[in-house]
Design an enzyme around this catalytic site. Sequence first.
Site: not given
Length: 547
Positions: A287, A129, A152
């Site tokens: 981040d 993805l 992930k």
Amino acid sequence: MTLTEIRRLYRIIQIQLEYGLDDLLPDHELVKWPRRALKLAFWIRRKHRDKDVGQRLRLALQELGPVWIKFGQMMSTRRDLFPDYIADPLALLQDKVSPFDGKLAKQQIEKSLGGPVEQWFDEFDIEPLASASIAQVHTAKVKETGQEIVLKVIRPDIKPVIHADLKLMYRMAKIVAKFMPDARRLKPVEVVGEYERTLLSELDLRCEAANGLQLKRNFSGSDDLYFPEILMDLSSEHLMVSERIYGIQVSDIKTLSSHNVNMKLLAEKGVTVFFTQVFRDSFFHADMHPGNVFISWNTPENPMWIGLDCGIVGTLNNEDKRYLAENFLAFFNRDYRRVAQLHVDSGWVPPDTNIVDFESAIRTVCEPIFAKPLCEISFGHVLLNLFNTARRFNMEVQPQLVLLQKTLLYVEGLGRQLYPQLDLWQTAKPFLEKWMMDQVGPKAVFNAVKDKAPLWAEKLPELPELLYETLKRGRDLDQNVARYFVLYSANKRKQTTGLFLFGIGATLIVCSAVLQLSHSDWHLGLSGGFAAVGLISWLASWRAYRN
């Protein structure tokens, strides 16, 4: 430098030359000799001559690896510092880094799960993805519940590359620290160490999962910020399974506008979320580049931020928060004397700094930024000017605030894209004033008492016994002091007596020696008596000191 580090440094220079990044060097006297030196590397041929410099820069950073990709991600958010032909290609580094083979990713996932993917998930998509610098994401559904999730997985064989670059960065930082006059203030080794800790934490997805749970708990029930649910039972060091979310990427201004998202409120919420994480929670997402931030389209009139990728977080202690809040408020109130004094009190500048000169220098840098919309203010330029000011006053870099500074730059970049007219100062000032009041006002006293109440309730039954023990020890201490005083007084008297006897003996010995010089018989007899009495006095003095 070791042979490995030399090879890596050569590889970095080689890639930069292959992609023609020397075109980015400014036409300045300082780079004249480096340009000539680079031309001597005639055996390195340029690639991608058909692409512009922004695309070549992106490809070069991507080939250099995660450490450099992170740098490119931050550059992409600073459109005030870099033109669009640089920032636009670098924005692709946020979530469109070249993926690795999906079959290899599936093997990594099955290795982490301890069995075939089909045992836990349906509709696993072999095509990723999204793909970033350290990991990539695949979609699937949980077999038992049908919940849509994302998996992930860490890129294979990425650790050696990161460690090699970090070793080289340490080496260069030590060289800088040794030869640069500003090294003590800039603390290059400490800054690299801080970057190393944050980067390595991203390689362990258990850390990211724990960070995500903490951030989700901090904003539970909030309509400002949402973090996806994490399935901890299926997650491990190299795999994280979490809820799949749907939203609009924060940098997709066209789609946000087509959904009638309230851009002004969205930008204000972004500032509020940032300061809430920093000052209320002391735990902030560090981040926040556009690839990690989405906007929910369910309530466009009251938009909600969605945060992803919690691998890098920052924390601040109470002293840091108090110092930052007081500095921000002093800036907002244009109290530059207070700003200068806070820098001295905190130890950021030497205590002998001339406050008047420092105040004047800060005013020169900061006064022009007020009473302007965000589109006319560049924190990047302000920080650069402050950096030059700091050099004059030997200000030291604080490594623990590097992540905060980076996050602030991200927030500015996002705010500039969403609503350029946002008045950052007016949005942040009420929040900080309220936070400071909570820290020093009556509410702070009440909260301190409330926090200590359980401990006091636990210790209250012990209070009579503690009081009795304290009084008993006080009485024993008084008795001991009295006894020691008596002994000291007696010892002092003995020493005084011994010193007196020693003086008498010395006087008699001297008199005996003088009488010996006369040759009279009766003088000789008297001399012997003086000598005898003097020796007896010395003996008595010695015994007094001995006792």
